[in-house]
Design a protein around this motif. Structure first.
Motif, mmCIF file in Angstrom:
data_model
loop_
_atom_site.group_PDB
_atom_site.id
_atom_site.type_symbol
_atom_site.label_atom_id
_atom_site.label_comp_id
_atom_site.label_asym_id
_atom_site.label_seq_id
_atom_site.Cartn_x
_atom_site.Cartn_y
_atom_site.Cartn_z
ATOM 1 N N SER A 20 -36.293 74.741 -62.837
ATOM 2 C CA SER A 20 -34.974 75.384 -62.826
ATOM 3 C C SER A 20 -34.909 76.600 -61.909
ATOM 4 O O SER A 20 -33.817 77.076 -61.602
ATOM 5 C CB SER A 20 -34.572 75.782 -64.244
ATOM 6 O OG SER A 20 -35.498 76.709 -64.785
ATOM 7 N N ASP A 58 -36.000 70.018 -67.196
ATOM 8 C CA ASP A 58 -37.134 70.886 -67.512
ATOM 9 C C ASP A 58 -38.392 70.323 -66.879
ATOM 10 O O ASP A 58 -38.597 69.108 -66.849
ATOM 11 C CB ASP A 58 -37.354 70.965 -69.022
ATOM 12 C CG ASP A 58 -36.263 71.747 -69.731
ATOM 13 O OD1 ASP A 58 -35.606 72.577 -69.077
ATOM 14 O OD2 ASP A 58 -36.089 71.526 -70.937
ATOM 15 N N ALA A 96 -33.251 69.203 -61.749
ATOM 16 C CA ALA A 96 -32.209 69.524 -62.727
ATOM 17 C C ALA A 96 -32.720 69.449 -64.171
ATOM 18 O O ALA A 96 -32.009 69.846 -65.098
ATOM 19 C CB ALA A 96 -31.018 68.584 -62.542
#
Length: 124
Positions: free
Chosen positions: A35, A14, A12
């Motif tokens: 992502s 970067d 969830a």
């Protein structure tokens, strides 16, 4: 195989995903983004494919893959940041539900890389 909750947290955030394959010409490494990874029922990972031609050729030769992913934003065992090593088997899919689910989100995808984990290890 069930995906650890901590790995779900990492996906969830970067971060970069590295996918290692081994083909007739030796090892190869390619990257994608956290992502982009979708976790499906049973813990399978689906990743949209734009290029990855050498990865695809390697998977046709040897379907074993190593995948690493991580994030500095998720607490690990010893402070900030954690990562995972996934050992599994891969397949490139160009039609059907596993392809369409990613194609709907990533119009540029020419295929889906489906990874079925055999082992998931938290590395940090």
């Amino acid at each position: 195989m069930e995906i650890p909750e901590k790995m779900t947290q990492v996906l969830a955030e970067d971060g970069v995903v590295a996918i290692a394959t081994l083909g007739e010409e030796g090892p190869h490494l390619v990257n994608t983004w956290n992502s982009y990874v979708r976790v499906m029922e049973g813990g399978r990972l689906l990743i949209p494919v734009g290029g990855m031609q050498r990865t695809e050729a390697n998977v046709a030769f040897n379907d074993r893959v190593l995948v690493t992913l991580g994030s500095s934003k998720v607490a690990g065992r010893h402070g900030a940041g954690t990562g995972f090593l996934i050992q599994g088997r891969a397949a490139f899919i160009t039609s059907g539900p596993d392809f369409e689910v990613l194609r709907a989100k990533f119009a540029w995808a020419r295929a889906t890389l489906a990874i079925t984990p055999d082992a998931i290890t938290q590395t940090l």
